[in-house]
Design an enzyme around this catalytic site. Structure first.
Site, mmCIF file in Angstrom:
data_model
loop_
_atom_site.group_PDB
_atom_site.id
_atom_site.type_symbol
_atom_site.label_atom_id
_atom_site.label_comp_id
_atom_site.label_asym_id
_atom_site.label_seq_id
_atom_site.Cartn_x
_atom_site.Cartn_y
_atom_site.Cartn_z
ATOM 1 C CB SER A 57 -56.578 -43.263 23.494
ATOM 2 O OG SER A 57 -56.419 -44.502 22.758
ATOM 3 C CE LYS A 60 -54.954 -42.577 19.256
ATOM 4 N NZ LYS A 60 -55.151 -43.969 20.309
ATOM 5 C CB SER A 120 -59.848 -42.455 20.035
ATOM 6 O OG SER A 120 -58.183 -42.791 20.720
#
Length: 386
Positions: A57, A60, A120
């Site tokens: 993640s 991101k 997330s």
């Protein structure tokens, strides 16, 4: 090549003991790690920092950067709404983070950003990608173009969320570079990364409140970002930063076995950097950061490093008898014409004859050639007085 040398005294509180960067120990549990000083860009500690990892993640961060670019260029607004596609909903597998978006929903970009950064959400990342570029595949092209722009040389993105893919990879060094770029360029939007929770009034149900997975936000008031990650292959990872007074440290670690070990290790590294390393600022003294020009439209050229606020040097705390010397190295005389922001010199900084920092210096204005008459006079002066 002529070396122009000058000296600068830097006063530091001294003790009898000295320490070195190597005393910032990266824990054994960390498989890949790097600690950098944000102002100077200096690497304070590293371990397998160029080893390929699945960024999970932390991907991101780049997704957010592309959205921020679109906002800065006024192509979109925070109040604009994107429609949730069926793909965005179905792409979220069991156990993955989600905003609980429903296909057909129209959701504001600001809510989607919070769902991306704080929650997330895999679904939030895909809706943003599709809303900006039409398809996630086209959005990924923007991500990779940006990675090249900021010199993430060991990175390739293949999706917007960080779900596992052999072709979605990076390194902790590249993620640290991305994190520093994020902080430097998007102050207006960086605030989302320090929010501890996000409550979203989802369609067809009660509002959903989810907490930020970066527990250091609650453990240390100086921590204000950035992004956690987790995948089976790369285990637990985090890009984290702490600001104290006017100094900021960034740490990126990967390969941790548990969430708690991720938090403990990142907290240890941040605190070690603040406790063991001093940041010294060298201001741009015009007498020292100025080069004489021959045959140019101006007689002098001011030079500066990449950081407009000054040159930053990291020194171990309690350093014994520091003797700082700076050498300005450039071709003499500089060849004109010179373009503004062209690299024209290198500043080398030594402590007791040991090189501790090297910084490229750039021209602060254009310098054109003088006309033939004045050029001849100046050449005569140059050979007389050199």
């Amino acid at each position: 090549m002529i070396l122009k040398n000058f000296f600068l005294s830097i006063f530091i509180l001294l003790n009898l003991n000295s320490v070195s960067y190597s005393q910032i120990n990266i824990p054994d549990k960390v498989k890949q790690g790097i600690v950098i000083d944000h102002s100077s860009g200096a690497v304070l500690a590293e371990k397998n920092s160029d080893q390929k990892i699945s960024p999970a993640s932390m991907t991101k961060i780049m997704t957010a950067v592309i959205v921020f670019d679109q906002l800065k260029s006024k192509k979109i607004k925070l109040t604009d709404q994107f429609t949730v596609s069926k793909k965005a909903r179905e792409a979220t597998k069991s156990g993955e983070s989600t905003m609980f978006l429903v296909p057909g929903d129209k959701v504001s970009i600001e809510d989607l950003l919070r769902g991306l950064i704080i929650v997330s959400g895999v679904d939030a990342s895909i809706v943003l990608a599709e809303g900006i570029a039409g398809t996630e595949e086209q959005f990924v092209n923007l991500m990779n173009e940006k990675a090249k722009e900021i010199k993430m040389i060991n990175t390739n993105f293949s999706n917007s969320s960080g779900t596992f893919s052999q072709t979605n990879y990076s390194t902790v060094r590249d993620i640290a570079l991305l994190s520093s770029y994020l902080i430097n360029n998007y102050i207006q939007y960086y605030k989302y990364f320090k929010e501890k929770d996000f409550a979203w009034a989802r369609t067809g149900g009660n509002p959903v409140k989810q907490e930020n997975r970066n527990v250091l936000l609650s453990m240390d008031e100086g921590v204000d970002g950035i992004k956690t990650g987790h995948l089976k292959d790369s285990k637990y990872s985090i890009a984290v930063t702490k600001k104290k007074d006017n100094r900021r440290i960034i740490a990126v670690i990967s390969g941790l076995p548990t969430m708690s070990s991720r938090a403990e290790s990142s907290k240890l590294l941040l605190n070690s950097a603040f406790n063991k390393i001093d940041l010294v600022k060298i201001p741009y003294d015009k007498d020292k950061f100025r080069i004489k020009i021959w045959n140019g439209s101006s007689s002098y050229l001011d030079v500066r490093g990449a950081n407009k606020d000054g040159i930053f040097v990291n020194l171990p705390k309690n350093l014994k008898n520091p003797k700082i010397k700076m050498e300005l190295e450039y071709e003499y005389p500089l060849q004109v014409p010179i373009k503004k922001f062209e690299k024209v010199a290198v500043l080398r900084i030594y402590n007791n004859k040991q090189l501790i920092e090297s910084e490229d210096l750039f021209a602060q204005k254009d310098i054109a050639e003088k006309n033939i008459f004045f050029k001849g006079i100046q050449n005569i002066n140059h050979y007389i007085w050199r």
